[in-house]
Scaffold this motif. Structure first.
Motif, PDB file in Angstrom:
ATOM      1  N   LYS A 295       0.833  -1.210   0.000  1.00 14.00           N
ATOM      2  CA  LYS A 295       0.000   0.000   0.000  1.00 14.00           C
ATOM      3  C   LYS A 295       0.868   1.260   0.000  1.00 14.00           C
ATOM      4  CE  LYS A 295      -3.524   2.465   2.631  1.00 14.00           C
ATOM      5  NZ  LYS A 295      -4.132   3.133   1.477  1.00 14.00           N
ATOM      6  N   THR A 296       0.400   2.261  -0.727  1.00 11.71           N
ATOM      7  CA  THR A 296       1.077   3.567  -0.694  1.00 11.71           C
ATOM      8  C   THR A 296       0.058   4.620  -0.296  1.00 11.71           C
ATOM      9  OG1 THR A 296       0.588   3.811  -3.039  1.00 11.71           O
ATOM     10  CG2 THR A 296       2.797   3.015  -2.473  1.00 11.71           C
ATOM     11  N   TRP A 297       0.558   5.739   0.198  1.00 15.10           N
ATOM     12  CA  TRP A 297      -0.318   6.827   0.658  1.00 15.10           C
ATOM     13  C   TRP A 297       0.070   8.119  -0.036  1.00 15.10           C
ATOM     14  CZ3 TRP A 297       1.399   2.972   3.863  1.00 15.10           C
ATOM     15  CH2 TRP A 297       0.460   2.316   4.654  1.00 15.10           C
ATOM     16  N   GLU A 298      -0.952   8.906  -0.354  1.00 19.16           N
ATOM     17  CA  GLU A 298      -0.630  10.231  -0.919  1.00 19.16           C
ATOM     18  C   GLU A 298      -0.251  11.186   0.192  1.00 19.16           C
ATOM     19  OE1 GLU A 298      -3.667  11.638  -3.539  1.00 19.16           O
ATOM     20  OE2 GLU A 298      -3.287   9.964  -4.910  1.00 19.16           O
ATOM     21  N   ASP A 299      -1.022  11.158   1.303  1.00 18.40           N
ATOM     22  CA  ASP A 299      -0.675  12.026   2.432  1.00 18.40           C
ATOM     23  C   ASP A 299      -0.178  11.152   3.573  1.00 18.40           C
ATOM     24  OD1 ASP A 299      -2.418  13.840   0.874  1.00 18.40           O
ATOM     25  OD2 ASP A 299      -3.999  12.671   1.855  1.00 18.40           O
ATOM     26  N   GLU A 300      -0.707  11.470   4.721  1.00 12.76           N
ATOM     27  CA  GLU A 300      -0.254  10.807   5.930  1.00 12.76           C
ATOM     28  C   GLU A 300      -0.625   9.321   5.964  1.00 12.76           C
ATOM     29  OE1 GLU A 300      -0.570  12.040  10.492  1.00 12.76           O
ATOM     30  OE2 GLU A 300      -2.340  12.336   9.263  1.00 12.76           O
ATOM     31  N   LYS A 301       0.266   8.519   6.537  1.00 15.54           N
ATOM     32  CA  LYS A 301      -0.007   7.086   6.632  1.00 15.54           C
ATOM     33  C   LYS A 301      -1.032   6.812   7.735  1.00 15.54           C
ATOM     34  CE  LYS A 301       4.556   5.772   5.103  1.00 15.54           C
ATOM     35  NZ  LYS A 301       5.881   5.321   5.506  1.00 15.54           N
TER      36      LYS A 301
END
Ligand code: AMO
Length: 438
Positions: free
Chosen positions: A295-301
Motif C-alpha cells: 500500500k502507498t499513501w498520498e498524504d499521511e499514513k
C-alpha cells in the motif's frame, strides 16, 4: 372468525374452516378455475376459485389488481401441489385495500429496481421477503444485545438528541434552531454517557439515533444511524472495554444464530462470531503490514478505507478471523476526540481502538480521560472553548471514576453480518445527502 397466519393453517385439520388475509401476489385464471397466490407474513398460500361454484363474482375476483389486500374465509384442503401443503377453498373473498395499477415496483421480480425507485417506494420494496428478513434479523440482534447487557448488569438509558455542543468535532454537526438558540443534533451520546459515570450509574448502554452531516455518499455512511453505546466505570485499562465489546458482539451474534436460524437460512448467510481473545494490532503495526502488502499513501499514513479492507483480508488469511482490534491510535489521528485518554508512557498515542469486522470499522472506543486538569489541557490543545462544555466538565470536578466505553454502528453490524453491499439496506427509511423522504 379470527384471522390466522397461513403458517398456522398448516396446523389445522383437513377440511377445517379458517380466515386468512394478505396481499394478492398473482392470479392464474384458467377459465373455469383460477388460482390466487396470496402472501402473508409467514408464507405464500393458494386460494382456489371454481367458477361454477361461486358464479358471477368469479370475474370480479380474478380481476382484483395485484398487491391488493384480500381477506378470505374458507375451508382448508390438503394437497401436495403447493409449497405450503394446502390450499383454501373460499366461501367468501373480500378486498380490504385495492392496489392502483401499475405498481411502482414489482414485489416478486427477480431483478431489483434501482435504489432510488426502491427507496421512493420503500413500503412496497419491503413487501419483498428478502428485504423483510433483514429487519427480522436486526430485531433479533437487538434482543441479543439487550440480553447481554442485562446479564452484565448494565441499565438502558436515553440521552438527549438535541444538544448544545458536539462530541465528535464540528464538521459533521447538523444545526437546529432551538427556540432561537444555537443547537445541534447529537452526533453521539458521548458526553452524556460520561456524565452518567460521574452520576454513579457505573454500567449503562443506549441504543438510539445519532446524526452526522457527512457531506459524501458512501455505502457505509448515513446521516442518521443507530449508535449502540455503552460506558463502564472502574476499568483498569482499555482492555476491559475491549473484552466487553468482544463478548457483546459474540453474544448478540450467537443469539441471532440460535433464535433466527430460519431467517439466516432463508438469506443464505453463515454467521461466524469472534473467538477470544480477539487479535489486537497496534495502529503502527497495521501501517507496517499495509506497507508490506504494497500500500502507498498520498498524504499521511493511516488506516483508511482501502487499508481496512486490506487488513481485513490479511487477518482472514493469516488468522482465519473476521475480527481484529486496531489499538493505540495516534493522538493526532483522533484529533477531535478531546476526551480520549492517552498512553502515560507516550502521549502521542491514545488508549483508543477500533473493532474491525470483515474489513470495516464497526466500533470505536477506549478509555476516557477522567482527570479534570488533563481533560481541560487536551481541550485547550484542540482550541475547544471549555465554556461550551461547562455542564459536562462540571461532572469531572466532583469525583469521576476511571471509565471507558464504545460506540457501535448498528447498521454496519447488520450490513457486515448479512454481507450486504449497501448500509441503506439495513435501514427502513434511510437518510443521506439526497434523501429526506419518505
Ligand atoms: P465514532 O464516531 O467512531 O465514535 O462512531 C462509532 C461507530 O458508529 C458508526 N458510525 C456510522 N455508521 C453509519 N453512518 C455514519 N455516518 C457513521 N458514523 C459512525 C461506526 C463507528 O464505529 N463517541 C464515539 C464512541 C465512543 O468512543 O464511545 C463515537 O461516536 O460503526
Amino acid at each position: 372468525m379470527k384471522r390466522i397466519y397461513s403458517e398456522d393453517v398448516k396446523l389445522l385439520e383437513d377440511g377445517e374452516q379458517c380466515r386468512v388475509a394478505g396481499w394478492l401476489q398473482e392470479v392464474r385464471n384458467l377459465g373455469g378455475i383460477a388460482f390466487l397466490k396470496v402472501r402473508d407474513r409467514t408464507g405464500v398460500f393458494q386460494v382456489v376459485l371454481v367458477k361454477k361454484e361461486i358464479g358471477e363474482s368469479f370475474d370480479d375476483l380474478v380481476n382484483i389488481p395485484r398487491e391488493s389486500v384480500i381477506d378470505i374465509e374458507g375451508r382448508k384442503q390438503e394437497t401436495d401441489q403447493t409449497d405450503m401443503g394446502f390450499e383454501i377453498l373460499p366461501s367468501s373473498v373480500s378486498v380490504s385495500g385495492y392496489a392502483e395499477k401499475p405498481l411502482p415496483l414489482g414485489v416478486v421480480d427477480k431483478v431489483d429496481a434501482d435504489m432510488d425507485t426502491r427507496f421512493d417506494n420503500r413500503f412496497m420494496d419491503l413487501r419483498k421477503k428478502e428485504k423483510l428478513l433483514i429487519f427480522q434479523v436486526r430485531s433479533l440482534l437487538l434482543d441479543g444485545v439487550r440480553d447481554f447487557f442485562r446479564k452484565e448488569g448494565f441499565i438502558e438509558v436515553n440521552t438527549p438528541k438535541v444538544v448544545a455542543a458536539g462530541a465528535e468535532g464540528g464538521a459533521t454537526l447538523f444545526k437546529v434552531d432551538y427556540y432561537g438558540k444555537k443547537a445541534y443534533l447529537a452526533q453521539s451520546p458521548q458526553l452524556f454517557k460520561q456524565m452518567l459515570m460521574g452520576a454513579g450509574l457505573e454500567r449503562i448502554y443506549e441504543i438510539a439515533p445519532a446524526y452526522r452531516a457527512e457531506d459524501f455518499d458512501t455505502v457505509r455512511h448515513t446521516s442518521e444511524f443507530i449508535s449502540l453505546d455503552f460506558e463502564m466505570s472502574y476499568i483498569d485499562s482499555s482492555n476491559d472495554v475491549m473484552n466487553m465489546t468482544a463478548y457483546l458482539v459474540e453474544h448478540s451474534m450467537r443469539y441471532v444464530m440460535e433464535e433466527g436460524e430460519r431467517f439466516l437460512e432463508a438469506l443464505g448467510v453463515e454467521v461466524v462470531p469472534p473467538e477470544h481473545p480477539v487479535r489486537k494490532i497496534p495502529h503502527s503495526q497495521c501501517i507496517e503490514i499495509l506497507e508490506d502488502m504494497g500500500k502507498t499513501w498520498e498524504d499521511e499514513k493511516s488506516v483508511d478505507t482501502q487499508g481496512e479492507k486490506m487488513l481485513g483480508r490479511y487477518v482472514k488469511e493469516n488468522y482465519d478471523s473476521d475480527f481484529f482490534f486496531i489499538t493505540e491510535f495516534p493522538t493526532h489521528l483522533k484529533k477531535n476526540t478531546f476526551y480520549a485518554m492517552r498512553k502515560d508512557y507516550d502521549p502521542s498515542l491514545t488508549t483508543y481502538f477500533d473493532l474491525e469486522y470483515k474489513g470495516q470499522e464497526l466500533v470505536s472506543g477506549g478509555q476516557r480521560e477522567h482527570r479534570y486538569d488533563v481533560l481541560l489541557a487536551q481541550m485547550k490543545e484542540l482550541d475547544l472553548d471549555p465554556n461550551d462544555f461547562e455542564s459536562y466538565l462540571r461532572t469531572f470536578r466532583y469525583g469521576m471514576p476511571p471509565h471507558g466505553g464504545i460506540g457501535l454502528g448498528l447498521e454496519r453490524f447488520i450490513q457486515q453480518l448479512l454481507d450486504l453491499d449497501n448500509i441503506r439496506e439495513t435501514i427502513l427509511f434511510p437518510r443521506d445527502t439526497s434523501r429526506l423522504e419518505p
